[in-house]
Write a protein that holds these residues in place. Structure first.
Motif, PDB file in Angstrom:
ATOM      1  N   ARG A  44       0.838  -1.193   0.000  1.00 40.97           N
ATOM      2  CA  ARG A  44       0.000   0.000   0.000  1.00 40.97           C
ATOM      3  C   ARG A  44       0.881   1.255   0.000  1.00 40.97           C
ATOM      4  NH1 ARG A  44      -5.268  -0.029   1.595  1.00 40.97           N
ATOM      5  NH2 ARG A  44      -5.256  -1.884   2.901  1.00 40.97           N
ATOM      6  N   GLN A  45       0.491   2.266  -0.779  1.00 40.25           N
ATOM      7  CA  GLN A  45       1.170   3.568  -0.670  1.00 40.25           C
ATOM      8  C   GLN A  45       0.842   4.192   0.682  1.00 40.25           C
ATOM      9  OE1 GLN A  45       1.274   6.433  -4.156  1.00 40.25           O
ATOM     10  NE2 GLN A  45      -0.577   5.280  -4.595  1.00 40.25           N
ATOM     11  N   ARG A  46       1.741   5.023   1.189  1.00 43.17           N
ATOM     12  CA  ARG A  46       1.503   5.791   2.421  1.00 43.17           C
ATOM     13  C   ARG A  46       0.980   4.893   3.549  1.00 43.17           C
ATOM     14  NH1 ARG A  46      -0.916   8.930  -1.649  1.00 43.17           N
ATOM     15  NH2 ARG A  46       0.292  10.763  -2.220  1.00 43.17           N
ATOM     16  N   LEU A  91     -13.587   6.800   3.863  1.00 39.46           N
ATOM     17  CA  LEU A  91     -12.977   7.257   2.613  1.00 39.46           C
ATOM     18  C   LEU A  91     -13.909   6.919   1.452  1.00 39.46           C
ATOM     19  CD1 LEU A  91      -9.359   5.807   3.063  1.00 39.46           C
ATOM     20  CD2 LEU A  91      -9.998   8.228   3.158  1.00 39.46           C
ATOM     21  N   SER A  92     -13.840   7.708   0.389  1.00 36.90           N
ATOM     22  CA  SER A  92     -14.536   7.312  -0.841  1.00 36.90           C
ATOM     23  C   SER A  92     -13.662   6.272  -1.535  1.00 36.90           C
ATOM     24  CB  SER A  92     -14.717   8.516  -1.759  1.00 36.90           C
ATOM     25  OG  SER A  92     -13.452   8.926  -2.265  1.00 36.90           O
ATOM     26  N   ARG A  93     -14.282   5.487  -2.424  1.00 36.46           N
ATOM     27  CA  ARG A  93     -13.493   4.477  -3.156  1.00 36.46           C
ATOM     28  C   ARG A  93     -12.406   5.161  -3.995  1.00 36.46           C
ATOM     29  NH1 ARG A  93     -18.414   1.784  -2.282  1.00 36.46           N
ATOM     30  NH2 ARG A  93     -18.132  -0.423  -1.755  1.00 36.46           N
ATOM     31  N   GLU A  94     -12.721   6.364  -4.516  1.00 35.88           N
ATOM     32  CA  GLU A  94     -11.744   7.086  -5.336  1.00 35.88           C
ATOM     33  C   GLU A  94     -10.554   7.540  -4.472  1.00 35.88           C
ATOM     34  OE1 GLU A  94     -15.341   6.450  -7.083  1.00 35.88           O
ATOM     35  OE2 GLU A  94     -15.133   7.681  -5.286  1.00 35.88           O
ATOM     36  N   ALA A  95     -10.867   8.062  -3.274  1.00 36.07           N
ATOM     37  CA  ALA A  95      -9.794   8.550  -2.391  1.00 36.07           C
ATOM     38  C   ALA A  95      -8.896   7.394  -1.944  1.00 36.07           C
ATOM     39  CB  ALA A  95     -10.385   9.256  -1.171  1.00 36.07           C
ATOM     40  N   LEU A  96      -9.518   6.245  -1.633  1.00 39.23           N
ATOM     41  CA  LEU A  96      -8.713   5.084  -1.213  1.00 39.23           C
ATOM     42  C   LEU A  96      -7.760   4.683  -2.334  1.00 39.23           C
ATOM     43  CD1 LEU A  96      -8.325   2.822   1.036  1.00 39.23           C
ATOM     44  CD2 LEU A  96      -9.700   1.399  -0.454  1.00 39.23           C
ATOM     45  N   ALA A  97      -8.281   4.652  -3.568  1.00 36.20           N
ATOM     46  CA  ALA A  97      -7.451   4.252  -4.713  1.00 36.20           C
ATOM     47  C   ALA A  97      -6.294   5.221  -4.914  1.00 36.20           C
ATOM     48  CB  ALA A  97      -8.305   4.185  -5.975  1.00 36.20           C
ATOM     49  N   ASN A  98      -6.593   6.525  -4.864  1.00 32.98           N
ATOM     50  CA  ASN A  98      -5.569   7.526  -5.159  1.00 32.98           C
ATOM     51  C   ASN A  98      -4.525   7.654  -4.063  1.00 32.98           C
ATOM     52  OD1 ASN A  98      -6.860   8.103  -7.549  1.00 32.98           O
ATOM     53  ND2 ASN A  98      -8.087   9.770  -6.681  1.00 32.98           N
ATOM     54  N   GLU A  99      -5.002   7.615  -2.803  1.00 31.89           N
ATOM     55  CA  GLU A  99      -4.082   7.875  -1.690  1.00 31.89           C
ATOM     56  C   GLU A  99      -3.408   6.617  -1.160  1.00 31.89           C
ATOM     57  OE1 GLU A  99      -5.872  10.407   1.352  1.00 31.89           O
ATOM     58  OE2 GLU A  99      -7.212  11.207  -0.192  1.00 31.89           O
ATOM     59  N   TYR A 100      -4.144   5.501  -1.185  1.00 33.05           N
ATOM     60  CA  TYR A 100      -3.633   4.295  -0.513  1.00 33.05           C
ATOM     61  C   TYR A 100      -3.645   3.067  -1.409  1.00 33.05           C
ATOM     62  CZ  TYR A 100      -4.559   7.393   3.444  1.00 33.05           C
ATOM     63  OH  TYR A 100      -4.593   8.476   4.294  1.00 33.05           O
ATOM     64  N   GLY A 101      -3.734   3.277  -2.711  1.00 34.65           N
ATOM     65  CA  GLY A 101      -3.653   2.149  -3.648  1.00 34.65           C
ATOM     66  C   GLY A 101      -2.195   1.779  -3.883  1.00 34.65           C
ATOM     67  N   ALA A 102      -1.962   1.017  -4.942  1.00 31.24           N
ATOM     68  CA  ALA A 102      -0.584   0.650  -5.290  1.00 31.24           C
ATOM     69  C   ALA A 102       0.102   1.836  -5.961  1.00 31.24           C
ATOM     70  CB  ALA A 102      -0.596  -0.542  -6.236  1.00 31.24           C
ATOM     71  N   ALA A 103       1.402   1.989  -5.698  1.00 33.99           N
ATOM     72  CA  ALA A 103       2.170   3.066  -6.332  1.00 33.99           C
ATOM     73  C   ALA A 103       2.370   2.754  -7.816  1.00 33.99           C
ATOM     74  CB  ALA A 103       3.528   3.203  -5.646  1.00 33.99           C
ATOM     75  N   PRO A 104       2.222   3.762  -8.697  1.00 30.75           N
ATOM     76  CA  PRO A 104       2.443   3.538 -10.141  1.00 30.75           C
ATOM     77  C   PRO A 104       3.805   2.902 -10.421  1.00 30.75           C
ATOM     78  CG  PRO A 104       1.502   5.727  -9.765  1.00 30.75           C
ATOM     79  CD  PRO A 104       1.798   5.150  -8.407  1.00 30.75           C
TER      80      PRO A 104
END
Length: 522
Positions: free
Chosen positions: A38-40, A61-74
């Motif tokens: 997970r990122q961060r 969290l919204s699903r979008e916020a979870l993806a952007n902030e705590y998803g996998a790093a590019p």
């Protein structure tokens, strides 16, 4: 020269009762899931500790916020793609929110890429499966970035926790003098569920096989005089709605889950996620439900599981991380605690996973007697050695969560001991087939029990509460433990090694629901 490292927790041993019967076809194509960190992570851990402490100021969290902030790093995703290209593997799909990259290729390519040997095994109960022993290896640049590699083996991982009522033998259930059965709306009434029909909510149901017949559902809901809910089948990893016509098989589980939820919240949407029965399939189906931006379930019901010891550590942690994401999103996950008492069918005391995850509402079982519209007697479900009993005990995989601090488990001998790990279950509900649920499976009127029935019962209660509030109750465990008296305390009976006691116990948790009080507490 590329250095390779064993992936921590990926070790597999030969499954007891199984033997190698041949080699895998090296040209066979399979899909394998690479789960990334997970990122961060530190920031996410800080957020989760507030959620676990029951901090009401934390908004999901919204699903979008979870993806952007705590998803996998590019960057991590790019490394996996480069690794895949180097081994001739194709990227079937990537999902930054779910932190997964799905690779497609031949068995020979995967054996070379991850330094494993895949063989065909035969097991007396599970049949044939593709398996491996030892650890999975990953190269230098993926070391630390990859948390799990799933799908190289496809051994069956979980079992459904339902029991069809056997022909009546009075000695099976000493606490029940005569067999009775209930419809889901009758149980909702006995448990004082608040009024409501679940309008606007989606309940996700996870299924590892089997299927439902629309004709069964239409006929069943009509017989109860309730509207037919909208039921959507969602296929995951080649899984699909595939009824076998055998009510004793997985069809029983699928239909039971849908009929209990639908009878109590007929205006909710029910999304049924069908997936193959393997650790990769199970984890991916729950992940798809958690991150589903189309159906957006606010509650997920899981009636499948297996003893903690049957999971590799990488699978356990990858699955737990998905359930942690659910808690961060405000999605309540209800899971059956198992039907084989304190041993979970493993011969020694064990708890069932995913019920033992600290991010799940683990649902145990009771035997219920009613007089008119009220409960007259409720004890731990234990119908003897062959009849089934409420799963429960102490996790060996997860530490005591904050909201269970200071609790003790009472043993059948009468002694008590402070919890040395996550205590299971959290709550309970009617589960004995002798006092079971009236359902219609593959055209046959059937009475079913098992903790499988309790997970959708609680999921339906949460859906009613969410609909009334207009917002999700989310991760409810801290709130339930902080509010004594929201459940009917079960103080009689045992599940093998553990006994019921005043307050929380390792058979029925906090007890069965008083729906009005649960709604007020949330």
């Amino acid at each position: 020269m590329v250095n390779k490292y064993p992936l921590p927790g990926s070790e597999r041993t030969v499954e007891p009762g199984s033997q190698v019967v041949g080699q895998c076809d090296p040209a066979q194509r399979i899909e394998v899931f690479v789960i990334l960190r997970r990122q961060r992570q530190a920031q996410f851990d800080a957020l989760m500790s507030r959620i676990e402490a029951g901090d009401a100021s934390v908004k999901p969290l919204s699903r979008e916020a979870l993806a952007n902030e705590y998803g996998a790093a590019p960057d991590d995703i790019a490394k996996v793609k480069a690794f895949a290209a180097g081994h001739g593997l194709a990227v079937a799909r990537e999902d930054a929110a779910a932190r997964s990259v799905v690779l497609s290729g031949t068995i020979a390519q995967f054996e070379s890429a991850f330094e494993v040997k895949l063989e065909r095994y035969q097991h007396h109960a599970a049949g044939q499966f593709r398996g491996r022993t030892g650890a999975i290896s990953v190269p230098d640049d993926l070391h630390g970035a990859v948390e799990a590699v799933l799908g190289l083996d496809d051994r069956p991982q979980a079992r459904p926790h339902f029991r069809i009522r056997p022909p009546f033998v009075p000695t099976l259930a000493p606490q029940v003098s005569a067999q009775v059965s209930f419809t889901p709306p009758q149980l909702a009434s006995l448990y004082q569920f608040p009024q409501g029909d679940g309008a606007g909510q989606c309940v996700g149901i996870i299924e590892l096989g089997g299927g439902y017949n629309t004709a069964d559902l239409t006929s069943y809901f009509a017989s109860l005089g309730v509207a037919s809910p909208t039921v959507k089948a969602v296929g995951v990893d080649q899984g699909r709605n595939q009824p076998s016509g055998d009510p004793n098989g997985p069809d029983g589980e699928v239909t039971l889950d849908i009929e209990i939820v639908g009878a109590i919240v007929p205006h909710a949407t029910i999304a049924v996620y069908f997936t193959p029965n393997s650790d990769a399939g199970f984890i991916d189906a729950v992940s798809r439900a958690v991150h589903d931006t189309t159906n957006k379930p606010s509650v997920i019901s899981i009636s499948w599981g297996g003893p903690e010891s049957r999971w590799t550590n990488q699978s356990l942690q990858a699955f737990n991380s998905v359930l942690q994401s659910a808690a961060a999103l405000g999605v309540t996950v209800c899971a059956a605690s198992g039907d084989s008492g304190s041993s979970d069918g493993a011969g020694v005391d064990q708890v069932d996973f995913p019920a033992s995850s600290p991010y799940v509402l683990a649902c145990g079982g009771t035997t219920l007697s009613a007089s008119g519209t009220s409960i007259s007697h409720e004890v731990v479900w234990n119908d003897g050695i062959d009849g089934g009993a409420s799963g429960g005990g102490v996790s060996q995989a997860f530490p005591v969560p904050a909201w269970q601090n200071g609790l003790s488990a009472t043993s059948t001998g009468g002694g008590t001991a402070p919890l040395g790990g996550r205590g299971v279950p959290d709550v309970a509900g009617d589960a004995s087939p002798a006092t079971g649920y009236e359902v219609l499976i593959d055209g046959t009127q059937t009475v079913v029990g098992g903790t499988s029935a309790v997970a959708p019962l609680w999921a339906a209660l949460i859906a009613r509460i969410n609909a009334a509030k207009g917002q999700p109750a989310g991760f409810i465990n801290p709130k339930l433990y902080k509010t004594p008296g929201v459940c009917n305390d079960i103080t009689q009976g045992n599940n093998g090694s553990f006994a019921a006691s005043v307050g929380w116990d390792a058979c029925t948790g906090l007890g069965s629901p008083n729906g009005q009080k649960v709604a007020a507490a949330l």
